[in-house]
Scaffold this active site. Structure first.
Site, mmCIF file in Angstrom:
data_model
loop_
_atom_site.group_PDB
_atom_site.id
_atom_site.type_symbol
_atom_site.label_atom_id
_atom_site.label_comp_id
_atom_site.label_asym_id
_atom_site.label_seq_id
_atom_site.Cartn_x
_atom_site.Cartn_y
_atom_site.Cartn_z
ATOM 1 N N HIS A 181 8.703 -2.605 2.968
ATOM 2 C CA HIS A 181 7.329 -2.099 2.465
ATOM 3 C C HIS A 181 7.446 -0.808 2.029
ATOM 4 O O HIS A 181 8.469 -0.091 2.173
ATOM 5 C CB HIS A 181 6.351 -2.257 3.633
ATOM 6 N N CYS A 237 -0.463 -2.037 6.696
ATOM 7 C CA CYS A 237 -0.372 -3.370 7.387
ATOM 8 C C CYS A 237 0.037 -2.963 8.928
ATOM 9 O O CYS A 237 0.072 -1.796 9.215
ATOM 10 C CB CYS A 237 0.650 -4.544 7.101
ATOM 11 N N CYS A 242 3.527 -1.174 9.228
ATOM 12 C CA CYS A 242 3.473 0.445 8.720
ATOM 13 C C CYS A 242 2.458 1.072 9.483
ATOM 14 O O CYS A 242 2.956 2.158 9.442
ATOM 15 C CB CYS A 242 3.163 0.161 7.173
ATOM 16 N N GLU A 257 5.714 1.833 2.437
ATOM 17 C CA GLU A 257 5.700 2.927 3.511
ATOM 18 C C GLU A 257 7.137 3.113 4.440
ATOM 19 O O GLU A 257 7.425 4.285 4.834
ATOM 20 C CB GLU A 257 4.479 2.682 4.427
#
Length: 169
Positions: free
Chosen positions: A55, A85, A88, A57
């Protein structure tokens, strides 16, 4: 019109999201800022890397920690185009990030207020300041365009596959 500091850095996160889009990934981008300097950048690479961990992040946090020389990012601000999410959100809290600036919320998976608010859960030993809606329209538009194009592409691929199966090619 001059951009605010939050808008300036969200524009940088949007540039990262555009990189994801260019390689066929959901366009989510992130930058981490320390003392008015970007120290971490990331964009979504889940399909490319074949990893649920890829991801925007997470990538930006890893890079920022390397620059700082510590896993604690206490005086940093994370800018992300889409609400984090659960994974993260947890990483943001664990990194002791001071602030999280979000472009647009994610009603189906967001954990900075949409479904849960992991960033400000009072039972955790750290809470993160949240600013939401910075360049919301630009962030939403990039995501909406991506999914519209994806639906068209998938529909065309299905049509071609059906034609191939009926013609024997």
């Amino acid at each position: 019109m001059e951009l605010t500091q939050d808008e300036k850095y969200m524009k940088e996160a949007l540039k990262q999201a555009a990189k994801a889009r260019k390689i066929g990934e959901v366009p989510i981008g992130c930058v981490i800022v320390y003392e008015d300097r970007i120290i971490g950048r990331g964009y979504n690479r889940r399909n490319t890397d074949k990893s649920t961990l890829a991801h925007a992040e997470i990538s930006a946090i890893k890079k920022a920690a390397k620059v700082i020389g510590d896993w604690r990012l206490e005086e940093c601000t994370l800018y992300v185009t889409l609400e984090p999410c659960p994974m993260c959100g947890g990483a943001i809290v664990q990194s002791r990030m001071k602030r999280c600036v979000i472009g647009t919320m994610s009603p189906k998976s967001g954990c900075a207020g949409s479904i849960l608010n992991l960033l400000q859960e009072p039972r955790f030993n750290h809470q993160v300041e949240i600013t939401e809606g910075v360049l919301r329209d630009e962030c939403q538009e990039m995501l909406q365009e991506f999914f519209k194009e994806l639906r068209i592409r998938l529909k065309e691929e299905k049509r071609l596959a059906e034609n191939a199966s009926t013609t024997g090619f």
